[in-house]
Design a protein around this motif. Structure first.
Motif, PDB file in Angstrom:
ATOM      1  N   LYS A 160       2.284 -13.084   1.361  1.00  0.00           N
ATOM      2  CA  LYS A 160       2.858 -12.309   2.722  1.00  0.00           C
ATOM      3  C   LYS A 160       4.045 -11.058   2.375  1.00  0.00           C
ATOM      4  O   LYS A 160       3.907 -10.407   3.179  1.00  0.00           O
ATOM      5  CB  LYS A 160       3.707 -13.301   3.336  1.00  0.00           C
ATOM      6  N   TYR A 162       3.669  -9.204   0.066  1.00  0.00           N
ATOM      7  CA  TYR A 162       2.874  -8.068  -0.481  1.00  0.00           C
ATOM      8  C   TYR A 162       2.246  -7.406   0.930  1.00  0.00           C
ATOM      9  O   TYR A 162       2.445  -6.210   0.836  1.00  0.00           O
ATOM     10  CB  TYR A 162       1.752  -8.507  -1.456  1.00  0.00           C
ATOM     11  N   THR A 163       1.763  -8.283   1.586  1.00  0.00           N
ATOM     12  CA  THR A 163       1.423  -7.478   2.990  1.00  0.00           C
ATOM     13  C   THR A 163       2.608  -6.984   3.629  1.00  0.00           C
ATOM     14  O   THR A 163       2.414  -5.805   4.309  1.00  0.00           O
ATOM     15  CB  THR A 163       0.681  -8.591   3.988  1.00  0.00           C
ATOM     16  N   LEU A 166       2.822  -3.460   2.647  1.00  0.00           N
ATOM     17  CA  LEU A 166       1.736  -2.561   2.469  1.00  0.00           C
ATOM     18  C   LEU A 166       1.881  -1.048   3.242  1.00  0.00           C
ATOM     19  O   LEU A 166       1.865   0.122   2.837  1.00  0.00           O
ATOM     20  CB  LEU A 166       0.495  -3.121   3.061  1.00  0.00           C
ATOM     21  N   THR A 216       9.813 -10.917   7.401  1.00  0.00           N
ATOM     22  CA  THR A 216       8.815 -11.864   6.855  1.00  0.00           C
ATOM     23  C   THR A 216       9.738 -13.328   6.100  1.00  0.00           C
ATOM     24  O   THR A 216       9.316 -14.267   6.558  1.00  0.00           O
ATOM     25  CB  THR A 216       7.829 -11.254   5.606  1.00  0.00           C
ATOM     26  N   LEU A 231       3.219  -8.558  10.393  1.00  0.00           N
ATOM     27  CA  LEU A 231       2.262  -8.292   9.152  1.00  0.00           C
ATOM     28  C   LEU A 231       0.781  -7.854   9.556  1.00  0.00           C
ATOM     29  O   LEU A 231       0.172  -6.736   8.722  1.00  0.00           O
ATOM     30  CB  LEU A 231       2.022  -9.873   8.453  1.00  0.00           C
ATOM     31  N   ASN A 232       0.349  -7.966  10.843  1.00  0.00           N
ATOM     32  CA  ASN A 232      -0.756  -7.161  11.396  1.00  0.00           C
ATOM     33  C   ASN A 232      -0.302  -5.595  11.540  1.00  0.00           C
ATOM     34  O   ASN A 232      -1.183  -5.051  11.009  1.00  0.00           O
ATOM     35  CB  ASN A 232      -0.947  -7.712  12.661  1.00  0.00           C
ATOM     36  N   SER A 234       1.820  -4.140   9.800  1.00  0.00           N
ATOM     37  CA  SER A 234       1.783  -3.577   8.525  1.00  0.00           C
ATOM     38  C   SER A 234       0.445  -3.142   7.832  1.00  0.00           C
ATOM     39  O   SER A 234       0.215  -2.025   7.487  1.00  0.00           O
ATOM     40  CB  SER A 234       2.510  -4.648   7.607  1.00  0.00           C
ATOM     41  N   TRP A 235      -0.516  -3.845   8.275  1.00  0.00           N
ATOM     42  CA  TRP A 235      -2.024  -3.347   7.843  1.00  0.00           C
ATOM     43  C   TRP A 235      -2.183  -2.201   8.826  1.00  0.00           C
ATOM     44  O   TRP A 235      -2.884  -1.194   7.968  1.00  0.00           O
ATOM     45  CB  TRP A 235      -2.843  -4.604   8.310  1.00  0.00           C
TER      46      TRP A 235
END
Lengths: 256, 303
Positions: A160, A162-163, A166, A216, A231-232, A234-235
């Protein structure tokens, strides 16, 4: 593809003996090392605090400062340092005058940055284990040998976090490619990070990439997937900015 | 296919400020030549070389290497040439050998090439030293070694002797000559020193203020140079000397007590001297004027 792998290896070699390597090592071991020292010196107090939940407590103690500041700071530094190798040595022109496609040059370096970040995370987790077992070996009263290592939790938190970085990696990479001056990407990154810390309570903070590590770890880690919506994002930031930065690299009128 | 390894046609380049850098530049670099690309600092040499290597985006005109347009065949073309642009581009924190290893991976050539090129540039003994500790001459040689790694047909070297001491200059020049002769490389080498280029080039292109003012074989340049050379004569009476020479030796210019007359041959110079003395003009000094690049530019551009 084979060419890309070979060139990524060459990019990794360039980082040897540079600050990017050393900072990765420090980022990986610093906090667990400090924890180990404290646990060794003040064993009595820590044995009481850690109790039977030794691994979880140690992980929390290590992750808190890392998530709040050190990890985003490391990402800002390592990205700038890797790109700076070319600027400082005046080697961009030699890189672009070699028979490598723009995609190869752009993505191999980006991959090296991610490799270093993942190495730092791996070292961090290994150092947590060494710190726990190490302290227990010196002071038998700790419960590290008696309790199982929470592998799943370790992997989940690491994944998490790491994500969460990003988006930052893509933004920082683009800024680092754009500015010859080393201070610019670090200064901009730091300013954006401090802003993130300031606005972490704001309801729209989920759209702000530099607050994602904080969000996070401190707000959402144990609340299931639904609340980790940032996190979404972040992608989305990661893919969007990476593509933009690549397009910018291809379209540049002057190289090196 | 033409016999030119590099050919540019009507290359124009403007800086973002609108300042023109290159104007209708048409270069032709024959295969197997050492092409001396001459021009004073700021004439547009580096800009031209950067355009040829694709480091600058082309604006107007065309660039062809090995008979192919650069725009559509970048990777293929770059795989067949080696380059050194401006100051050395080297990873200072790594050793000479490690630098070569990095580029060897990119060029995908066999490991033994590293030792071969170190041998060619005579850096074998210093290969494990950090480049940070190299002298400028050694850095230049290592840069040439990198350019040679994949055994390219063409070398593009931008001022490779810049900043070197006299022995470094001689070494680099000899290296360039031997690469051309023994390894049959076509070499494009830029310089701002005519004397330097004259010692190694087979062909010369002269650029001034972004325009090509001369292009041809070295002999053609030498002929042009002797045509442009002049004898400077210091006399006691310039007016009388001018009268005496009138009709036989056209006087180009008078500066104080000095006259400037076209140089034709040694014999003619002796005759000129005799004529003046026979007519009672006292000759204090007589010298062939040094025709450096700057003078040559003025001569060529004023034509």
């Amino acid at each position: 593809m084979a060419t890309f792998i070979i060139n990524t290896k060459a990019e990794l070699w360039k980082c040897r003996k540079t600050a990017a390597y050393w900072i990765t090592l420090i980022a990986g071991i610093f906090i667990p090392l400090v924890m180990w020292l404290m646990m060794t010196i003040d064993a009595k107090e820590f044995v009481r605090d850690f109790g039977n939940d030794a691994w979880q407590t140690l992980m929390r103690a290590c992750w808190q400062p890392t998530a709040a500041f050190l990890m985003p700071m490391y990402v800002i530094l390592v990205t700038s340092l890797v790109v700076q190798i070319e600027y400082r040595n005046n080697t961009w022109k030699q890189v672009y005058a070699s028979p490598r496609s723009y995609a190869d040059i752009f993505f191999s370096k980006f991959l090296v940055i991610h490799g270093l970040i993942l190495t730092a995370l791996l070292l961090f987790n290994l150092s947590i284990l060494v710190a726990g077992y190490g302290a227990n070996a010196i002071h038998g009263t700790y419960k590290f040998f008696d309790t199982a290592v929470p592998w799943t939790d370790m992997l989940t938190v690491t994944g998490k976090m790491y994500t969460a970085v990003l988006a930052m990696t893509a933004i920082q990479y683009w800024i680092s490619l754009r500015f010859k001056n080393f201070i610019a990407p670090i200064g901009i990154g730091l300013a954006l990070l401090i802003t993130g810390i300031m606005i972490v309570q704001w309801k729209h903070v989920v759209y702000y990439p530099y607050a994602y590590t904080l969000l996070t770890y401190f707000k959402n880690l144990n609340k299931g997937n639904a609340v980790l919506v940032h996190l979404n994002y972040s992608w989305i930031w990661f893919v969007g900015i990476t593509l933009l930065a690549f397009w910018d690299t291809v379209k540049r009128k002057e190289r090196g | 296919m033409s016999n030119y390894i590099i050919e540019t046609r009507r290359l124009d380049f403007l800086f973002r400020s609108g300042q023109p850098i290159l104007h209708q530049l048409s270069l032709q670099i024959p295969a197997g030549s050492i092409y001396g690309f001459l021009g004073p600092n700021g004439a547009g040499k580096t800009t031209t070389l950067r355009l040829i290597l694709g480091l600058l985006k082309k604006q107007e005109g065309s660039i062809t290497l090995f008979g192919k347009e650069l725009a559509g065949h970048r990777l293929d073309i770059l795989g067949r040439l080696g380059s050194l642009i401006e100051q050395p581009s080297l990873y200072l924190h790594l050793s000479g050998r490690e630098n070569l290893e990095i580029f060897r991976l990119s060029y995908q050539c066999p490991k033994k090439r590293v030792d071969e090129v170190l041998e060619i540039v005579r850096l074998k003994d210093a290969a494990s030293k950090k480049v940070k500790a190299y002298s400028l001459g050694m850095k230049q040689r290592l840069s040439i070694a990198i350019a040679l790694l994949h055994d390219p047909e063409l070398l593009i070297l931008d001022e490779p002797t810049n900043g070197l001491d006299p022995s470094g200059i001689i070494e680099t020049r000899e290296l360039i000559k031997s690469l051309n002769r023994e390894h049959s490389k076509t070499i494009m080498v830029s310089s701002h020193m005519l004397a330097e280029v004259e010692k190694m080039a087979t062909h010369v292109g002269i650029i001034n203020k972004g325009k090509l003012v001369f292009q041809g074989a070295l002999q053609e340049l030498q002929q042009l140079k002797s045509k442009q050379s002049a004898i400077e004569i210091e006399v006691n009476d310039t007016a009388k000397a001018q009268r005496v020479l009138n009709g036989h030796f056209p006087v180009k210019q008078i500066n104080g007590s000095r006259l400037l007359v076209d140089f034709e041959s040694k014999e003619k110079t002796a005759l000129l001297n005799r004529t003046l003395i026979q007519q009672d003009v006292e000759v204090y000094q007589m010298a062939l004027t040094q025709n450096d690049l700057e003078n040559l530019f003025i001569e060529i551009t004023s034509e």
